[in-house]
Design an enzyme around this catalytic site. Structure first.
Site, PDB file in Angstrom:
ATOM      1  N   GLY A 384       0.530  -1.455   0.311  1.00  0.00           N
ATOM      2  CA  GLY A 384      -0.158   0.251   0.313  1.00  0.00           C
ATOM      3  C   GLY A 384       1.242   1.472  -0.097  1.00  0.00           C
ATOM      4  O   GLY A 384       2.553   0.812   0.017  1.00  0.00           O
ATOM      5  N   GLY A 385      -0.457   1.899   0.002  1.00  0.00           N
ATOM      6  CA  GLY A 385       0.824   3.220   0.139  1.00  0.00           C
ATOM      7  C   GLY A 385       2.252   3.450   0.955  1.00  0.00           C
ATOM      8  O   GLY A 385       3.044   4.699   1.634  1.00  0.00           O
ATOM      9  N   PHE A 386       1.872   3.024   2.547  1.00  0.00           N
ATOM     10  CA  PHE A 386       2.586   3.331   3.440  1.00  0.00           C
ATOM     11  C   PHE A 386       3.006   2.041   3.796  1.00  0.00           C
ATOM     12  O   PHE A 386       3.292   1.690   5.601  1.00  0.00           O
ATOM     13  CB  PHE A 386       1.807   4.362   4.713  1.00  0.00           C
ATOM     14  CG  PHE A 386       1.906   5.347   3.473  1.00  0.00           C
ATOM     15  CD1 PHE A 386       2.663   6.418   3.176  1.00  0.00           C
ATOM     16  CD2 PHE A 386       0.819   5.913   3.526  1.00  0.00           C
ATOM     17  CE1 PHE A 386       1.860   7.750   3.342  1.00  0.00           C
ATOM     18  CE2 PHE A 386       0.136   7.263   2.949  1.00  0.00           C
ATOM     19  CZ  PHE A 386       1.458   7.966   3.300  1.00  0.00           C
ATOM     20  N   GLY A 387       2.587   1.052   3.420  1.00  0.00           N
ATOM     21  CA  GLY A 387       3.063  -0.415   4.178  1.00  0.00           C
ATOM     22  C   GLY A 387       2.436  -2.143   3.387  1.00  0.00           C
ATOM     23  O   GLY A 387       2.216  -1.380   2.373  1.00  0.00           O
ATOM     24  N   THR A 388       3.038  -2.913   3.829  1.00  0.00           N
ATOM     25  CA  THR A 388       2.271  -3.701   3.407  1.00  0.00           C
ATOM     26  C   THR A 388       1.526  -4.381   3.457  1.00  0.00           C
ATOM     27  O   THR A 388       1.278  -4.636   4.709  1.00  0.00           O
ATOM     28  CB  THR A 388       4.238  -5.179   3.870  1.00  0.00           C
ATOM     29  OG1 THR A 388       4.706  -4.975   2.971  1.00  0.00           O
ATOM     30  CG2 THR A 388       3.828  -6.417   2.505  1.00  0.00           C
ATOM     31  N   VAL A 389       0.433  -5.113   2.864  1.00  0.00           N
ATOM     32  CA  VAL A 389      -1.196  -5.860   2.959  1.00  0.00           C
ATOM     33  C   VAL A 389      -0.950  -7.479   2.649  1.00  0.00           C
ATOM     34  O   VAL A 389      -0.332  -7.586   1.853  1.00  0.00           O
ATOM     35  CB  VAL A 389      -1.919  -5.259   2.035  1.00  0.00           C
ATOM     36  CG1 VAL A 389      -3.210  -5.333   2.356  1.00  0.00           C
ATOM     37  CG2 VAL A 389      -1.827  -3.815   2.395  1.00  0.00           C
ATOM     38  N   LYS A 403      -3.403  -4.178   6.200  1.00  0.00           N
ATOM     39  CA  LYS A 403      -1.796  -3.372   6.209  1.00  0.00           C
ATOM     40  C   LYS A 403      -0.949  -3.296   7.417  1.00  0.00           C
ATOM     41  O   LYS A 403      -1.640  -2.388   8.526  1.00  0.00           O
ATOM     42  CB  LYS A 403      -2.116  -2.189   5.584  1.00  0.00           C
ATOM     43  CG  LYS A 403      -1.491  -1.060   4.865  1.00  0.00           C
ATOM     44  CD  LYS A 403      -2.189  -0.435   3.853  1.00  0.00           C
ATOM     45  CE  LYS A 403      -2.698   0.979   4.437  1.00  0.00           C
ATOM     46  NZ  LYS A 403      -2.498   1.472   3.248  1.00  0.00           N
ATOM     47  N   ASP A 499      -4.006  10.820  -3.823  1.00  0.00           N
ATOM     48  CA  ASP A 499      -2.704   9.491  -4.297  1.00  0.00           C
ATOM     49  C   ASP A 499      -3.753   9.032  -5.469  1.00  0.00           C
ATOM     50  O   ASP A 499      -4.386   7.182  -4.998  1.00  0.00           O
ATOM     51  CB  ASP A 499      -2.384   8.645  -3.015  1.00  0.00           C
ATOM     52  CG  ASP A 499      -1.128   7.825  -3.669  1.00  0.00           C
ATOM     53  OD1 ASP A 499      -0.546   7.713  -5.279  1.00  0.00           O
ATOM     54  OD2 ASP A 499      -0.622   7.027  -2.798  1.00  0.00           O
TER      55      ASP A 499
END
Length: 685
Positions: A384-389, A403, A499
């Site tokens: 994702g924009g700021f982490g792994t899902v 996430k 975004d």
């Protein structure tokens, strides 16, 4: 003041006095660290920054600023001066630009841009720009990006720039015979615009680049502020200091400071004493608080029992009514059950103490570890924009997407809370549902969403699922319509997504849209036309006017959606460095193709553009709409509501033959979008 707060304040004061009186060394004076630094667009800077009215000893030397002509601040890194264009203390980021290259591509001294990685790290949103000077021969390479700069009498035409890998002469094994080459980071979006000939070299250098900074003495500073002191730095000993009033006081070893061994032992003994006192005080205070809460609860229950059934029903309805879908209030207004006190104005202070936050469940980290198989890499769904899902399955059987944010710091916490707050106030069929999150006090920050099983639009257009060829034209048109519907809803709720891209558009098994990833979203005040903020987003999708003016509007989302429309009709990526340099940015490529009546060169051949007249008409209209969305000036773009209306018209076959013959695309006397063979029958089937 409550007994617990009074006790805590007393203990803190006691700890401060103990440290002050334990200092045996003569205290030097360090006045004026309460002052702030302001210069140009920068205002009220405090630790770790120094300069101006803030003496040098009020922060580490790496953060020493100099105000130039009261217009801008400079920061010197490894003897190279940089203009400080922006400082975000919340996210701990800087935007810097080389002072020697400010509106100047021919510096007197040729230095590479380097930083101390222990203090400054280049943000991921940068690219390397190479400036090559004084080439006496260019043998097998003819640079197209030349600029004027004479080095030691060498012809000015022999200076050039290049983004990315530097060309190598196959014979000499280097960049021909060039005197010097320097490397400067620049923002990725500015680099893409430079490659696409949308800006100049000088303008690109003046846009600067992004840097993440960190205080090398963060532990010592935290220990110092814990006892009420101010953080500073002693140049004589090259070490951090703690300033209490105007005097130096010892730095306690509360969370792993680098103080002397004697201070460590003293702090440890005091900490043990204080810890016992605090625990005792907390126990007493909590007992008093619990008793009061129980008494208050009994009173409320007694009063409720005396009320009529109708009044009781109405009260429950008021307590559990969901928030309005239209917009967000200035502060949280949702009330929780009687066992949970009303949510206060500061979401940072109370988040993590209740079992719900803004009405969503707060999960423990352990149960999410169990749901994801300890975050097994085989369960990764993507980034994702700021982490792994990760894919997960809760104990109640629900399938979820979990996430896990990359970092647990204040910047990530702000983005984390931002996404939670926005998603819990919104309800729309085409927005992803947030099931819950972890507490801010959790080991890691984690968001729990509904699981959308069919991947992203990007996966199906040019990713891992593209070979299946499942996205027919009708499905793509529906994806565009449902995405526009979600964005129009956000804009009506005074929210800008910021975004919008195909990797943030999820698809269920029936190919219905779920727009996701609100980490960059921003509430938009209703009484202003724009919000000034540092550009964020994904290269290839960012509104060029936003990047030039640092002003975000709803039309910024419209531009990004225009790129998504072009992806849907072309199946091409928004940025692809393997394409011709003029076509690296898909938006540039699309605008050129449309203006040159070469839409057929852009469209994915598998859609039937050349063989199906109905498909050709609809794709042509969508291309026209995308063209309007991609206008450089935001005032030339339609609103998202207008985009939604146009897409509904295309899908509902409301465009007639006359519309197809003459299309106003808002570019003055430029040639029309449609070619002569685009005439439409009365209905679009």
């Amino acid at each position: 003041m409550p007994p617990l707060a009074l006790l805590t304040a007393f203990l803190l004061l006691l700890l401060l006095l103990l440290f002050l009186f334990s200092s045996s060394a003569a205290a030097a004076t360090f006045p004026n660290c309460q002052r702030t630094f302001s210069c140009g667009s920068l205002h009220n800077l405090t630790y770790p920054f120094t300069g101006g009215d803030r003496p040098d000893y009020c922060g580490p030397p790496e953060f020493r600023l100099t105000c130039r002509d009261d217009t801008h601040a400079e920061l010197t890194l490894d003897s190279v001066p940089y203009r400080v264009l922006e400082i975000n203390k919340t996210q701990q980021t800087l935007v810097l630009a080389r002072s020697d290259l400010w509106n100047n591509t021919c510096p007197k001294k040729f230095d590479n841009s380097t930083t101390d990685s222990n203090v400054f790290n280049y943000d991921f949103d940068n690219q390397d720009l190479h400036l090559v000077y004084g080439c006496s021969s260019l043998l097998n390479y003819t640079p197209y990006n030349r600029f004027n700069c004479t080095v030691s009498g060498v012809n000015s035409s022999d200076a050039f720039y290049v983004v990315g890998p530097v060309p190598v002469d196959p014979i000499l094994g280097n960049v021909t015979k060039c005197n010097v080459m320097i490397t400067v980071p620049v923002a990725s979006d500015a680099a893409s615009r430079l490659i696409g000939n949308q800006t100049t070299l000088a303008e690109t250098l003046m846009k600067g680049f992004h840097v993440i900074y960190k205080d090398p003495y963060v532990d010592e500073c935290s220990n110092c502020t814990w006892i009420g002191g101010r953080c500073g730095f002693d140049a004589n000993s090259s070490s951090p200091i703690c300033i209490c009033g105007d005097l130096q006081c010892p730095i306690p070893n509360i969370i792993g400071s680098r103080a002397s061994s004697q201070s460590r032992k003293a702090a440890a003994n005091i900490a043990m004493f204080i810890a016992g006192a605090v625990l005792t005080g907390v126990g007493l205070g909590w007992g008093i608080f619990t008793c009061r809460q129980r008494r208050e609860r009994r009173k409320r229950l007694a009063l409720a029992a005396q009320s009529s059934r109708s009044t009781e029903t109405k009260s429950k309805k008021d307590i559990y009514s969901p928030p309005l879908s239209r917009g967000l209030t200035a502060g949280p207004s949702t009330n929780f059950s009687d066992s949970i006190p009303s949510f206060p104005s500061s979401k940072f202070s109370e988040f993590g103490k209740a079992s719900t936050y803004f009405g969503v469940q707060v999960f423990s980290y352990a149960e999410l570890e169990e749901a994801t198989g300890n975050f097994d890499c085989s369960r990764e769904l993507g980034d994702g924009g700021f982490g792994t899902v990760y894919y997960g399955k809760l104990q109640d059987g629900r399938e979820v997407a979990v996430k896990r944010l990359y970092e647990n710091n204040f910047k990530r916490l702000e983005q984390f809370l931002n996404e939670v707050e926005i998603l819990t106030h919104l309800r729309h069929d085409n927005l992803v549902i947030l099931h819950g999150c972890t507490s801010k006090r959790s080991r890691e920050l984690v968001l729990v969403y509904e699981y959308i099983p069919n991947g992203t639009v990007a996966d199906h257009l040019h990713g891992s699922r593209s070979s299946a060829g499942l996205l027919s034209w009708p499905i793509r048109l529906s994806i565009a319509l449902e995405t526009a519907n979600a964005l129009a809803y956000l804009h009506a709720s005074d929210i800008i997504h910021r975004d919008v891209k195909t990797t943030n558009i999820l698809l269920d098994n029936d190919f219905h849209v779920k727009v996701a990833d609100f980490g960059l979203s921003r509430l938009f005040p209703t009484d202003v036309t724009h919000v000034s903020t540092a550009p964020q987003g994904t290269p290839g999708y960012v509104d060029p006017e936003y990047y030039q003016c640092y002003q975000i509007t709803e039309k910024s989302d419209v531009y990004s959606f225009g790129v998504v429309l072009i992806e849907l009709i072309s199946s091409k990526q928004a940025v692809d460095t393997n394409r011709d340099r003029h076509d690296i940015n898909l938006s540039n490529m699309a605008v050129n193709k449309i203006q040159n009546h070469a839409l057929h060169e852009l469209v994915d051949p598998s859609l039937g553009f050349e063989t199906n007249s109905s498909v050709r008409r609809m794709i042509t209209f969508v291309a026209e709409l995308a063209f309007r969305c991609l206008q450089t000036e935001r005032d030339m773009r339609p609103s998202m509501e207008e985009v939604l209306t146009a897409l509904r018209g295309i899908k509902n076959e409301e465009f007639n033959a006359q519309k197809a013959e003459v299309v106003d695309i808002g570019i003055g006397d430029e040639a029309g979008l449609l070619t002569s063979d685009s005439t439409t029958p009365n209905s679009i089937g």
